[in-house]
Design a protein around this motif. Structure first.
Motif: not given
Length: 497
Positions: A298-301, A378-382, A421-424, A427-437
């Motif tokens: 739900e959060f990611l969507t 999907e979210i990374k593409l968006l 910037i706050k939103l992005l 997003a990076w913390d959820a999708l692309g950071s070491e935490f996300a990985a």
């Protein structure tokens, strides 16, 4: 009675031995690698102790995860409590206190599993559950053996103390030595369960045990992995990893004394394995984990929706379809939780209440590991490239020279630079950071390796019904039903009609 957040934090200042980057951590509640996550967990306790959610989270002063559900309504009430805590961490805190609480409740629901001819741990399991519930304690667990030679059983490794084993018996208990890995959230717990969830070889009798210990027990050491919280620049720059890094630790026992009353299983390979599977403990884990997973999707969507609005692409047909796919995945995650509850099964003829349906619970493990990477992709593409080109720190917005430049070039229609910037950065913390990985790998292996849970699904699923359906079809026709013409799949009777 439930504890307040401050009472929980005070309990962590007990002299436990935690190591990070070659340093012994004096106080996890104040150390920059752990303090924010400890505060996030404390907030969970405050929600249960005294908030608008207290009635939803507790009953008669006890968290609902400690209550044995007696019917479908009891399962629903427990899930609603799981959902409140899952939403407080946006699904990124996996092993919150309600996880092992539900597992301990599973032990108490079917204590007979702990009774064998040589050792009876039934009363110990009941007493431990009662102690956790009455003290509102946080228990973690370490069940994974160190990854050494996977072709050999625990008793045949190159060194005899790689995996936790019994090295001595005393009048008041036993002495154990060895290690367990992936102690998720153990750094933040009051107690830890040490055991084995995988089958043991018959010769592994010295390793066939499970027990509970306070984290401050002498000889017990936790070696933390890299702290993503410790590496976070600020909550603004790393809003998830700065607050919800539950950590994973290696647990090492250096001749640790375990009192007999804390031993659950002893020198029995069968019971040490079955305590998770023949009690409701494991499906209770799945119930909590599936509820959290649903919340996380739900959060990611929601994140994806806000990103498309910030990029002004939310009305493009292909973007609408992508959001539709994500919403479909949320619905799937929700459906597994509701279906497991609806297909509940009685425990011990009803004497142990009910548990979520095993077949649906096991199937959720398969789907979750497949849904999560697909949702991230999907979210990374968006999101596009905007999550890459960001200021190193939110402090750049406040800089007298950099601020005007950042505000001019990193914005979009209807979204100022700070908001964007706050939103992005979120997003990076959820999708692309070491935490996300770590979280992607975590969700893939949350319930074990695929070769384990896929095989178990084949064993536990109702394959007989699937076979029977096809056999009933085969039994409904034969050569006597009509003559088949060469080259046609139609019977003579059908052709005549």
């Amino acid at each position: 009675m439930t504890r307040s957040g401050q009472e929980y934090l005070a309990s962590l200042r007990d002299g436990r031995e935690v190591w990070l980057d070659g340093e012994r951590v004096a106080d996890v509640t104040r150390h920059p690698a752990f303090r924010n996550t400890a505060a996030s967990i404390a907030r969970l306790y405050d929600l249960a102790h005294d908030s608008a959610h207290t009635a939803e989270l507790t009953e008669d002063g006890v968290h609902r995860a400690f209550l044995v559900p007696r019917d479908h309504a009891g399962l629903v009430a427990r899930r609603r409590a799981h959902k409140v805590w899952a939403e407080a961490g946006y699904g990124f805190l996996g092993r919150t206190p309600d996880c092992m609480a539900a597992g301990a409740t599973g032990f108490a629901a079917a204590p007979g599993v702990f009774t064998t001819g040589a050792f009876d741990g039934a009363d110990h399991a009941r007493a431990w559950h009662r102690r956790l519930a009455e003290g509102d304690l946080y228990a973690a667990f370490t069940l994974t053996n160190p990854q050494s030679d996977r072709t050999r059983p625990a008793s045949e490794q190159e060194e005899d103390d790689l995996v936790v084993r019994v090295v001595a018996e005393k009048d008041g208990g036993i002495v154990v030595r060895g290690a367990k890995t992936i102690g998720t959230a153990a750094v933040f717990a009051d107690e830890v369960v040490v055991g084995t969830i995988e089958p043991l070889a018959p010769q592994d009798v010295e390793h066939a045990l499970s027990f509970t210990l306070p984290l401050a027990t002498p000889g017990l050491t936790l070696v933390s992995r890299t702290s993503y919280e410790g590496r976070a620049r600020s909550v603004f720059d790393n809003p998830l990893s700065a607050r919800f890094d539950e950590n994973d630790a290696l647990l090492v026992c250096d001749d640790v004394f375990v009192p007999w009353e804390r031993v659950l299983t002893y020198r029995n390979t069968d019971t040490t394995f079955r305590m998770w599977w023949d009690t409701p403990a494991y499906v209770n884990f799945v119930h909590q984990g599936a509820t959290r997973f649903w919340t996380k999707l739900e959060f990611l969507t929601g994140l994806a929706i806000l990103l498309t609005r910030a990029n002004n692409t939310h009305e493009l047909p292909q973007v609408v379809q992508a959001i539709g796919r994500l919403m479909g995945r949320v619905a799937q995650a929700k459906a597994f939780v509701l279906a497991a509850e609806a297909s509940f099964e009685e425990v011990d003829g009803g004497r142990g209440g009910v548990r979520p349906g095993k077949e649906i619970s096991y199937a959720q493990r398969i789907v979750a590991g497949e849904l999560y990477p697909a949702a991230l992709q999907e979210i990374k593409l968006l999101a596009g490239g905007g999550v890459i080109q960001l200021p190193a720190s939110g402090a750049d917005l406040l800089h007298p020279e950099l601020g005007p430049l950042v505000r001019k070039y990193i914005r979009s229609p209807g979204h100022g630079a700070e908001e964007r910037i706050k939103l992005l950065k979120l997003a990076w913390d959820a999708l692309g950071s070491e935490f996300a990985a770590r979280h992607e790998q975590y969700e893939r292996f949350y319930h074990g390796a695929p070769h384990v849970y896929l095989t178990q699904q084949a064993w536990e699923g109702d394959t007989a019904s699937c076979e029977a359906l096809v056999r009933s079809c085969l039994a409904g026709y034969g050569l006597s039903e009509g003559t088949v013409r060469p080259g046609h799949g139609l019977s003579e009777e059908t052709v005549q009609r």
